[in-house]
Design an enzyme around this catalytic site. Sequence first.
Site, PDB file in Angstrom:
ATOM      1  N   GLY A 120       0.899  -1.015  -0.093  1.00 18.38           N
ATOM      2  CA  GLY A 120       0.085   0.037  -0.083  1.00 18.38           C
ATOM      3  C   GLY A 120       0.956   1.262  -0.038  1.00 18.38           C
ATOM      4  O   GLY A 120       2.144   1.100   0.677  1.00 18.38           O
ATOM      5  N   GLN A 166       3.268   9.794   0.605  1.00 18.34           N
ATOM      6  CA  GLN A 166       4.264   9.378   1.193  1.00 18.34           C
ATOM      7  C   GLN A 166       5.545   9.586  -0.106  1.00 18.34           C
ATOM      8  O   GLN A 166       6.769   9.269   0.181  1.00 18.34           O
ATOM      9  CB  GLN A 166       4.215   7.629   1.015  1.00 18.34           C
ATOM     10  CG  GLN A 166       3.689   7.238   2.246  1.00 18.34           C
ATOM     11  CD  GLN A 166       3.286   5.816   2.378  1.00 18.34           C
ATOM     12  OE1 GLN A 166       2.268   5.516   1.986  1.00 18.34           O
ATOM     13  NE2 GLN A 166       4.163   5.186   3.005  1.00 18.34           N
ATOM     14  N   CYS A 182       5.080   0.196   7.519  1.00 21.58           N
ATOM     15  CA  CYS A 182       4.891   1.220   6.683  1.00 21.58           C
ATOM     16  C   CYS A 182       6.054   1.540   6.011  1.00 21.58           C
ATOM     17  O   CYS A 182       7.031   1.553   6.459  1.00 21.58           O
ATOM     18  CB  CYS A 182       4.487   2.282   7.461  1.00 21.58           C
ATOM     19  SG  CYS A 182       4.146   3.851   6.511  1.00 21.58           S
ATOM     20  N   LEU A 183       6.049   1.844   4.734  1.00 19.72           N
ATOM     21  CA  LEU A 183       7.332   2.206   3.928  1.00 19.72           C
ATOM     22  C   LEU A 183       7.881   3.531   4.310  1.00 19.72           C
ATOM     23  O   LEU A 183       9.137   3.756   4.005  1.00 19.72           O
ATOM     24  CB  LEU A 183       7.093   2.222   2.467  1.00 19.72           C
ATOM     25  CG  LEU A 183       6.698   1.066   1.664  1.00 19.72           C
ATOM     26  CD1 LEU A 183       5.994   1.323   0.286  1.00 19.72           C
ATOM     27  CD2 LEU A 183       7.805   0.238   1.577  1.00 19.72           C
ATOM     28  N   HIS A 241      -5.255   2.233   6.941  1.00 20.87           N
ATOM     29  CA  HIS A 241      -3.809   2.716   7.211  1.00 20.87           C
ATOM     30  C   HIS A 241      -3.491   3.696   6.100  1.00 20.87           C
ATOM     31  O   HIS A 241      -2.857   4.863   6.535  1.00 20.87           O
ATOM     32  CB  HIS A 241      -2.865   1.422   6.990  1.00 20.87           C
ATOM     33  CG  HIS A 241      -1.523   1.722   6.957  1.00 20.87           C
ATOM     34  ND1 HIS A 241      -0.545   1.205   8.320  1.00 20.87           N
ATOM     35  CD2 HIS A 241      -0.562   2.476   6.164  1.00 20.87           C
ATOM     36  CE1 HIS A 241       0.646   1.762   7.973  1.00 20.87           C
ATOM     37  NE2 HIS A 241       0.524   2.545   6.714  1.00 20.87           N
ATOM     38  N   GLU A 242      -3.707   3.525   4.952  1.00 18.96           N
ATOM     39  CA  GLU A 242      -3.623   4.574   3.902  1.00 18.96           C
ATOM     40  C   GLU A 242      -4.412   5.775   4.081  1.00 18.96           C
ATOM     41  O   GLU A 242      -4.100   6.936   3.765  1.00 18.96           O
ATOM     42  CB  GLU A 242      -3.607   3.807   2.348  1.00 18.96           C
ATOM     43  CG  GLU A 242      -3.050   2.602   2.078  1.00 18.96           C
ATOM     44  CD  GLU A 242      -1.382   2.871   2.534  1.00 18.96           C
ATOM     45  OE1 GLU A 242      -0.865   4.130   2.293  1.00 18.96           O
ATOM     46  OE2 GLU A 242      -0.844   2.039   2.854  1.00 18.96           O
ATOM     47  N   HIS A 291      -2.630   8.069   6.390  1.00 17.41           N
ATOM     48  CA  HIS A 291      -1.591   8.982   5.923  1.00 17.41           C
ATOM     49  C   HIS A 291      -2.464  10.346   5.004  1.00 17.41           C
ATOM     50  O   HIS A 291      -1.637  11.311   5.211  1.00 17.41           O
ATOM     51  CB  HIS A 291      -1.219   8.231   4.656  1.00 17.41           C
ATOM     52  CG  HIS A 291      -0.059   7.142   5.012  1.00 17.41           C
ATOM     53  ND1 HIS A 291       1.221   7.894   5.645  1.00 17.41           N
ATOM     54  CD2 HIS A 291       0.279   5.922   4.872  1.00 17.41           C
ATOM     55  CE1 HIS A 291       1.753   6.637   5.997  1.00 17.41           C
ATOM     56  NE2 HIS A 291       1.426   5.595   5.641  1.00 17.41           N
TER      57      HIS A 291
HETATM   58  C1  QAP Z   1       0.169  -0.619   4.624  1.00 20.23           C
HETATM   59  O1  QAP Z   1       2.579  -1.059   4.180  1.00 20.23           O
HETATM   60  C2  QAP Z   1      -0.055  -1.594   5.387  1.00 20.23           C
HETATM   61  O2  QAP Z   1       9.207  -1.652   7.101  1.00 20.23           O
HETATM   62  C3  QAP Z   1       1.364  -0.662   3.681  1.00 20.23           C
HETATM   63  O3  QAP Z   1      11.146  -2.652   5.504  1.00 20.23           O
HETATM   64  C4  QAP Z   1       0.287  -2.085   6.613  1.00 20.23           C
HETATM   65  O4  QAP Z   1       3.385  -1.798   2.380  1.00 20.23           O
HETATM   66  C5  QAP Z   1      -1.157  -2.540   4.967  1.00 20.23           C
HETATM   67  C6  QAP Z   1       7.359  -2.315   4.027  1.00 20.23           C
HETATM   68  C7  QAP Z   1      -0.202  -3.103   7.406  1.00 20.23           C
HETATM   69  C8  QAP Z   1      -1.717  -3.490   5.714  1.00 20.23           C
HETATM   70  C9  QAP Z   1      -1.154  -3.977   6.525  1.00 20.23           C
HETATM   71  C10 QAP Z   1       7.595  -1.912   5.284  1.00 20.23           C
HETATM   72  C11 QAP Z   1       8.308  -2.847   3.133  1.00 20.23           C
HETATM   73  C12 QAP Z   1       6.000  -2.140   3.496  1.00 20.23           C
HETATM   74  C13 QAP Z   1       8.907  -2.290   5.698  1.00 20.23           C
HETATM   75  C14 QAP Z   1       3.485  -1.533   3.447  1.00 20.23           C
HETATM   76  C15 QAP Z   1      10.062  -2.476   5.004  1.00 20.23           C
HETATM   77  C16 QAP Z   1       9.778  -2.992   3.859  1.00 20.23           C
HETATM   78  C17 QAP Z   1       4.837  -1.726   4.130  1.00 20.23           C
HETATM   79 CO    CO Z   2       2.114   3.631   5.563  1.00 20.72          CO
END
Ligand code: QAP
Ligand code: CO
Length: 171
Positions: free
Chosen positions: A45, A50, A95-96, A137-138, A141
């Site tokens: 996501g 971001q 979270c990215l 979550h999004e 943001h």
């Molecule tokens: C949001 O999160 C989300 O720390 C999207 O090193 C969170 O894509 C959706 C990511 C929980 C559903 C459930 C995080 C990649 C990606 C990191 C992400 C990382 C590499 C997070």
């Molecule tokens: Co996020």
Amino acid sequence: MIREIITYPDKLLKKPSKDITRFDEELHLLLDDMYETMMEKNGIGLAAIQIAVPLNVLIINIPDKDDKQLKENLVEVINPKILEMQGHTVYKEGCLSVPEYYEDVQRAQKIKVSYFDRHGNKILTDYDELMAIAFQHECDHLKGELFIEKLSFLKRKKFEKEWKKKLKSKK
Ligand code: QAP
Ligand code: CO
């Protein structure tokens, strides 16, 4: 084009996003860049803020049963509204914009939402499971909120301490 993802504690992440008024080529370029950037960083996501664009645009691509992230399952969300929430669920979120940190967060289990697709068609639908968690979550943001703001006081203190240590080690 792959864009740079801004990370905590960049103050831009706190900026509330604004609605899209024109469903034009510029929006389509933004959505395409967001997809490229999210895939390169192995995300499921991403919100426009971001990549430092304060507009109400987000994308979600939940992997299927075989853990494959298919483009046909990409959901592009413009000007979302969460209309109803039901139940509670806890999931270890990441979270990215907060790389390499994951913690349990409680959210609604089922949501009813409205949004527009890239062409300006209005969508009204229900989500549950991981899609509901990602959508919430999004949407946070877009309000300028991060999942770490949902942690308990003690967990947040621990996070801040670890994060400061990590930032110092990278200087
Ligand atoms: C949001 O999160 C989300 O720390 C999207 O090193 C969170 O894509 C959706 C990511 C929980 C559903 C459930 C995080 C990649 C990606 C990191 C992400 C990382 C590499 C997070
Ligand atoms: Co996020």
